[in-house]
Design a protein around this motif. Structure first.
Motif, PDB file in Angstrom:
ATOM      1  N   UNK A 120      47.889  52.076   6.562  1.00 33.07           N
ATOM      2  CA  UNK A 120      48.686  51.037   6.923  1.00 33.07           C
ATOM      3  C   UNK A 120      49.914  51.506   7.819  1.00 33.07           C
ATOM      4  N   UNK A 121      50.600  52.504   7.092  1.00 32.07           N
ATOM      5  CA  UNK A 121      51.746  52.834   7.776  1.00 32.07           C
ATOM      6  C   UNK A 121      51.692  53.552   9.153  1.00 32.07           C
ATOM      7  N   UNK A 122      50.661  54.462   9.286  1.00 32.33           N
ATOM      8  CA  UNK A 122      50.262  54.901  10.467  1.00 32.33           C
ATOM      9  C   UNK A 122      49.822  53.926  11.584  1.00 32.33           C
ATOM     10  N   UNK A 123      49.212  52.891  11.404  1.00 31.17           N
ATOM     11  CA  UNK A 123      48.914  51.809  12.180  1.00 31.17           C
ATOM     12  C   UNK A 123      49.913  50.907  12.631  1.00 31.17           C
ATOM     13  N   UNK A 124      50.812  50.875  11.500  1.00 31.82           N
ATOM     14  CA  UNK A 124      52.077  49.862  11.582  1.00 31.82           C
ATOM     15  C   UNK A 124      53.036  50.771  12.494  1.00 31.82           C
ATOM     16  N   UNK A 125      53.328  51.895  12.415  1.00 30.47           N
ATOM     17  CA  UNK A 125      54.173  52.853  13.163  1.00 30.47           C
ATOM     18  C   UNK A 125      53.688  52.743  14.810  1.00 30.47           C
ATOM     19  N   UNK A 126      52.346  52.959  14.941  1.00 28.20           N
ATOM     20  CA  UNK A 126      51.795  52.850  16.350  1.00 28.20           C
ATOM     21  C   UNK A 126      52.192  51.532  16.871  1.00 28.20           C
ATOM     22  N   UNK A 127      52.003  50.451  16.176  1.00 28.94           N
ATOM     23  CA  UNK A 127      52.370  49.063  16.740  1.00 28.94           C
ATOM     24  C   UNK A 127      53.765  48.985  17.146  1.00 28.94           C
ATOM     25  N   UNK A 128      54.464  49.438  16.213  1.00 26.56           N
ATOM     26  CA  UNK A 128      56.156  49.406  16.124  1.00 26.56           C
ATOM     27  C   UNK A 128      56.476  50.273  17.440  1.00 26.56           C
ATOM     28  N   UNK A 129      55.735  51.299  17.918  1.00 27.97           N
ATOM     29  CA  UNK A 129      56.128  52.176  18.888  1.00 27.97           C
ATOM     30  C   UNK A 129      55.509  51.531  20.172  1.00 27.97           C
ATOM     31  N   UNK A 130      54.694  50.863  20.267  1.00 29.88           N
ATOM     32  CA  UNK A 130      53.992  49.940  21.130  1.00 29.88           C
ATOM     33  C   UNK A 130      54.720  48.897  21.796  1.00 29.88           C
ATOM     34  N   UNK A 131      55.379  48.314  20.708  1.00 27.46           N
ATOM     35  CA  UNK A 131      56.137  47.064  21.036  1.00 27.46           C
ATOM     36  C   UNK A 131      57.453  47.628  21.816  1.00 27.46           C
ATOM     37  N   UNK A 132      57.804  48.619  21.258  1.00 28.41           N
ATOM     38  CA  UNK A 132      59.370  49.157  22.138  1.00 28.41           C
ATOM     39  C   UNK A 132      58.815  49.507  23.405  1.00 28.41           C
ATOM     40  N   UNK A 133      57.634  50.054  23.994  1.00 28.12           N
ATOM     41  CA  UNK A 133      57.463  50.342  25.035  1.00 28.12           C
ATOM     42  C   UNK A 133      57.375  49.194  26.193  1.00 28.12           C
ATOM     43  N   UNK A 134      57.056  47.840  25.431  1.00 27.99           N
ATOM     44  CA  UNK A 134      56.924  46.942  26.308  1.00 27.99           C
ATOM     45  C   UNK A 134      57.952  46.223  26.454  1.00 27.99           C
TER      46      UNK A 134
ATOM     47  N   UNK B 208      60.757  48.047  26.830  1.00 26.80           N
ATOM     48  CA  UNK B 208      61.550  48.710  27.970  1.00 26.80           C
ATOM     49  C   UNK B 208      61.001  48.429  29.180  1.00 26.80           C
ATOM     50  N   UNK B 209      59.665  48.272  29.342  1.00 29.11           N
ATOM     51  CA  UNK B 209      59.164  48.064  30.558  1.00 29.11           C
ATOM     52  C   UNK B 209      59.578  46.577  31.103  1.00 29.11           C
ATOM     53  N   UNK B 210      59.902  45.394  30.205  1.00 28.04           N
ATOM     54  CA  UNK B 210      60.267  44.285  30.617  1.00 28.04           C
ATOM     55  C   UNK B 210      61.839  44.433  31.147  1.00 28.04           C
ATOM     56  N   UNK B 211      62.631  45.299  30.297  1.00 30.89           N
ATOM     57  CA  UNK B 211      64.099  45.657  30.842  1.00 30.89           C
ATOM     58  C   UNK B 211      64.265  46.171  32.087  1.00 30.89           C
ATOM     59  N   UNK B 212      63.046  47.005  32.587  1.00 27.16           N
ATOM     60  CA  UNK B 212      63.163  47.737  33.889  1.00 27.16           C
ATOM     61  C   UNK B 212      62.939  46.753  35.091  1.00 27.16           C
TER      62      UNK B 212
ATOM     63  N   UNK C 278      67.383  47.794  40.747  1.00 30.63           N
ATOM     64  CA  UNK C 278      68.019  48.725  39.607  1.00 30.63           C
ATOM     65  C   UNK C 278      67.347  48.975  38.218  1.00 30.63           C
ATOM     66  N   UNK C 279      66.067  49.432  38.556  1.00 31.36           N
ATOM     67  CA  UNK C 279      65.257  49.088  36.901  1.00 31.36           C
ATOM     68  C   UNK C 279      65.840  50.301  36.149  1.00 31.36           C
ATOM     69  N   UNK C 280      66.429  51.457  36.476  1.00 28.98           N
ATOM     70  CA  UNK C 280      67.079  52.400  35.594  1.00 28.98           C
ATOM     71  C   UNK C 280      68.076  51.869  34.865  1.00 28.98           C
TER      72      UNK C 280
END
Length: 193
Positions: A57-71, A73-77, A83-85
């Protein structure tokens, strides 16, 4: 998929989302199975219908948490196509991000756990580091690929470090200063001598 299978999948996803939020808030060791299941509105005994172990569970939840963050960041860009940066930096180094670790970037809270973790954890962490580096590199304005990559590494390291420190210090003024100063330096580097 039958109704019971759909309900099971929905319950599993709910447990994963709760665990992802909790590990961003508390780290990998804090959330217990009983607490997570209770928060999900499920019984402790039902846990093993969804996961073989807490570690799984922890490994899968960590992977999900990491993926959510990337999404995020992409939205912020994408907010400011010119000025995406700057959009990335402003969104990441914000008081809102600092004050909401449960929905924030998991690179901050999972770094030490990934460093000590199993290969799957390291791979999930690395995947997101690489994704962030690509995203920051694409948002940059360099013609030299090596320089763009180096800038992305420095930018990501500074942003993760600034959020980590801004959450860890007791003085609210220093916390704000860390966010503001690092953001300004990343957007407008000091001239080299």
């Amino acid at each position: 998929m039958g109704h019971s299978q759909a309900a099971k999948a929905e319950s599993r996803e709910r447990v994963l989302r709760i665990a992802a939020r909790r590990i961003r808030e508390e780290g990998m060791t804090a959330p217990g199975v009983a607490d997570l299941m209770k928060e999900a509105g499920l019984t402790h005994g039902g846990f093993y219908k969804h996961f073989a172990s807490r570690d799984e569970l922890m490994v899968q939840a960590a992977a999900l948490a990491l993926e959510d963050g990337e999404a995020k960041m992409a939205e912020a860009a994408r907010r400011d196509p010119d000025e995406p940066r700057t959009g990335l930096i402003d969104a990441y180094l914000s008081a809102r991000h600092r004050d909401a670790p449960g929905t924030g970037c998991a690179l901050v809270t999972l770094g030490s756990a990934a460093g000590r973790g199993a290969t799957e954890m390291k791979e999930a962490y690395e995947k997101q580091v690489r994704g962030y580096l690509d995203l920051i590199g694409e948002a940059g304005q360099g013609d030299d690929p090596e320089e763009t990559r180096a800038d992305a590494m420095v930018t990501l390291s500074a942003m993760v470090g600034a959020i980590l420190m801004s959450r860890a210090v007791a003085d609210p003024q220093l916390s704000d200063e860390l966010l503001k100063t690092v953001a300004e330096r990343l957007k407008h580097p000091a001239p080299t001598v």
